[in-house]
Design an enzyme around this catalytic site. Sequence first.
Site, PDB file in Angstrom:
ATOM      1  N   HIS A 153       2.665  14.592  -0.399  1.00 56.16           N
ATOM      2  CA  HIS A 153       3.053  14.436   1.015  1.00 56.16           C
ATOM      3  C   HIS A 153       4.522  14.814   1.199  1.00 56.16           C
ATOM      4  CE1 HIS A 153      -0.615  12.502   2.335  1.00 56.16           C
ATOM      5  NE2 HIS A 153      -0.490  11.501   1.497  1.00 56.16           N
ATOM      6  N   TYR A 197      -9.506  11.829   3.900  1.00 58.69           N
ATOM      7  CA  TYR A 197      -9.574  11.654   2.443  1.00 58.69           C
ATOM      8  C   TYR A 197     -10.847  12.295   1.889  1.00 58.69           C
ATOM      9  CZ  TYR A 197      -5.821   8.325   3.237  1.00 58.69           C
ATOM     10  OH  TYR A 197      -4.629   7.743   3.612  1.00 58.69           O
ATOM     11  N   HIS A 217       0.850  -1.192   0.000  1.00 58.33           N
ATOM     12  CA  HIS A 217       0.000   0.000   0.000  1.00 58.33           C
ATOM     13  C   HIS A 217       0.888   1.244   0.000  1.00 58.33           C
ATOM     14  CE1 HIS A 217      -3.876   2.000   0.619  1.00 58.33           C
ATOM     15  NE2 HIS A 217      -3.113   2.938   1.139  1.00 58.33           N
ATOM     16  N   ALA A 218       0.697   2.117  -1.002  1.00 58.12           N
ATOM     17  CA  ALA A 218       1.614   3.252  -1.200  1.00 58.12           C
ATOM     18  C   ALA A 218       1.640   4.186   0.007  1.00 58.12           C
ATOM     19  CB  ALA A 218       1.196   4.029  -2.440  1.00 58.12           C
ATOM     20  N   GLU A 231      -3.617  15.198   2.545  1.00 55.92           N
ATOM     21  CA  GLU A 231      -4.022  14.289   1.472  1.00 55.92           C
ATOM     22  C   GLU A 231      -4.367  15.026   0.182  1.00 55.92           C
ATOM     23  OE1 GLU A 231      -3.539  11.246   1.705  1.00 55.92           O
ATOM     24  OE2 GLU A 231      -3.165  11.137   3.862  1.00 55.92           O
ATOM     25  N   HIS A 276       0.208  11.856  -5.917  1.00 60.74           N
ATOM     26  CA  HIS A 276      -0.412  11.934  -4.589  1.00 60.74           C
ATOM     27  C   HIS A 276       0.666  11.821  -3.501  1.00 60.74           C
ATOM     28  CE1 HIS A 276      -3.370  11.355  -1.381  1.00 60.74           C
ATOM     29  NE2 HIS A 276      -2.488  10.494  -0.896  1.00 60.74           N
ATOM     30  N   GLU A 277       1.521  10.825  -3.626  1.00 59.39           N
ATOM     31  CA  GLU A 277       2.557  10.600  -2.600  1.00 59.39           C
ATOM     32  C   GLU A 277       3.596  11.729  -2.613  1.00 59.39           C
ATOM     33  OE1 GLU A 277       1.915   8.515  -0.390  1.00 59.39           O
ATOM     34  OE2 GLU A 277       0.393   7.355  -1.437  1.00 59.39           O
ATOM     35  N   HIS A 304      -6.754   0.777   5.462  1.00 57.98           N
ATOM     36  CA  HIS A 304      -6.770   1.821   6.495  1.00 57.98           C
ATOM     37  C   HIS A 304      -7.484   1.381   7.768  1.00 57.98           C
ATOM     38  CE1 HIS A 304      -6.081   3.627   2.609  1.00 57.98           C
ATOM     39  NE2 HIS A 304      -5.464   4.621   3.209  1.00 57.98           N
TER      40      HIS A 304
HETATM   41 ZN   LIG Z   1      -1.980  10.029   1.093  1.00 56.67          ZN
END
Ligand SMILES: [Zn+2]
Length: 633
Positions: free
Chosen positions: A382, A518, A348-349, A406, A378-379, A508
């Site tokens: 962060h 999210y 899971h990323a 997020e 997306h990552e 999650h």
């Molecule tokens: Zn995220």
Amino acid sequence: MEKIQIIWVLSLLLVFLARLPDGLATDNSCSVSTLDARRFFERENELLRQRYHEEYLASYTYNTNVTDDNRQAMIAVYARNAVQNKQLAQKIKSSDYHLSEDADIRRQALHLSKMGASALNTEDYLALQNAISSMQSNYATTNVCSYTNRSDCSLTLEPHIQERLSNSRDPAELAWYWREWYDKAGTSQKDNFAEYVRLTRKAAHLNDHRSYADYWVQFYEDADFERQLDASFKQLLPFYRQIHGYVRYRLRQHYGEDVVPAEGNIPMHLLGNMWAQSWNEVIDLFTPYPEKPFVDVKAEMVQQNYTVQKLFELGDQFFQSLGMRALPPSFWNLSLITRPDDRQVVCHASAWDFYQDSDVRIKMCTEVDMHYFFVVHHELGHIQYYLQYEQQPAVFRGAPNPGFHEAVGDVIALSVMSAKHLKSIGLTDNGRLDEKSRINELFKQALSKIVFLPFGYTMDKYRYAVFRNEIEEPQWNCGFWQMRSEYGGVEPPVSRTDKDFDPPAKYHIDADVEYLRYFAAHIFQFQFHKALCSLAGQYAPNDSRRTLDNCDIFGSKEAGRALSKFLSHGSSRHWKEVLQEFTGETEMDTSALLEYFDPLYQWLKQENSRLGVPLGWGETNKIPTDCCGQFST
Ligand SMILES: [Zn+2]
């Protein structure tokens, strides 16, 4: 350096002036001086930074090599640090730092006095971490058996099962994988989940919260946030119902009336995703204008010899084009960006901040396609956040609203996925869409951005209800599906009973990750997008050439400056203040999202009415009829 010294002298002066009347009146005042308080928090933040550093190293070791030894080693570090965190929180609580005349000190005191699970005694704390990490390990190592060769039980979620969910059009095969996954990743974790609920409830009470749900909600620093969440959901529901009705109608045309009901819940195994949280993988079954085919971007990537590394480089270049920070060399050396074949990893990323020397990393099992191209951005959002607030004290190295963290990468991805940008990097040759292609593209976006909303909403509405004891334990499973049905109109392909336990089939839920973030991010990102597109001169209200859905902020230093400033505050100020500085708004607001999708919404309303498509759905019949009551918002 100079600037820091000036600020230091100024603040000393302010401290002196602020202390004057107090100092003159009495010498034995019990309030702690601001100067002492600053020293105290400086020291404690440095110790906290070191603890975080140690924790993330241990956790990364486990996540990139899932063995029981690594799991135990990680828990041992957590437990040791929990004792320190608890002592610090107690020290602050018994002091009068929260009365300090300095707002920054008051805010640090407030945040550092939250203990979370650290409030538990060592035995309970270890039991909680053991329950969570056991669920995580199970999720990471679950394999399922092949539909075509039942003796081959080595199939993983990423990429094997996902490939079948995307490409198979055989309902029996899809139902097989659905059941394999939910039985193995979900049901076996019932006891661990029950232990998790018991111990988080205990921790919440020790923190003076009524439930663990209330503990989660307080991170939004807004007593009214839960009501706003419900209100936002209600505003978006009419649009979702149009999408849902249209998709069900087209799926029924494809699969026939024995497989898809005319008016009920959509069987979720047909939607191209294990949790039916996005439906765009199977868009070919319900493309609004099939005569306008989508460009096969994946084929183009393959043809141009794209590598996983290249996806990350493109993301890095985007941030740099905005004048933001480049990925440091350690990122490239220490990240894990493809699945290794010599050990089990948590695929899971995720994006990691090690709280030391700009050491930031990504761990994900990347493949070359559009889905992963999106996840990479997306990552990287962060990662950019980590780098931008790096200079903050450890306690403020986070987002002031969990939804902000997020949303950052998603905002960048909104530009990256625009026709304009894909053309500029040579992945398509048409940078301006005609009306029919535009509806197709917006529909594809809606199948992830809008379809996600009822799903995201349900994940935490469900857990809130469990944490608050509003659903009795025997009804934990039927309650889960009842909510998924009520809020999203989807249901399992087969009947589920209280012998099954399906919530841990979602990462999650195993990993104790609050999920409302999210949902909030899916709304905030359109507010951010609108603000950045305005700054980049890519958007103007009522200008058909500059719409939100064809805005690409690439290269805009002005947009980059505003975004950097917004991110660099970390959580040092209330989210409403930093949001106001950034977009001029002080609330989570669905209007930018609805504006982005408005052409599609209008089209769907017309098309559904033209076709006589029924809207809405009834109760699911895949759970026992004596389950809990309705969960209306
Ligand atoms: Zn995220």
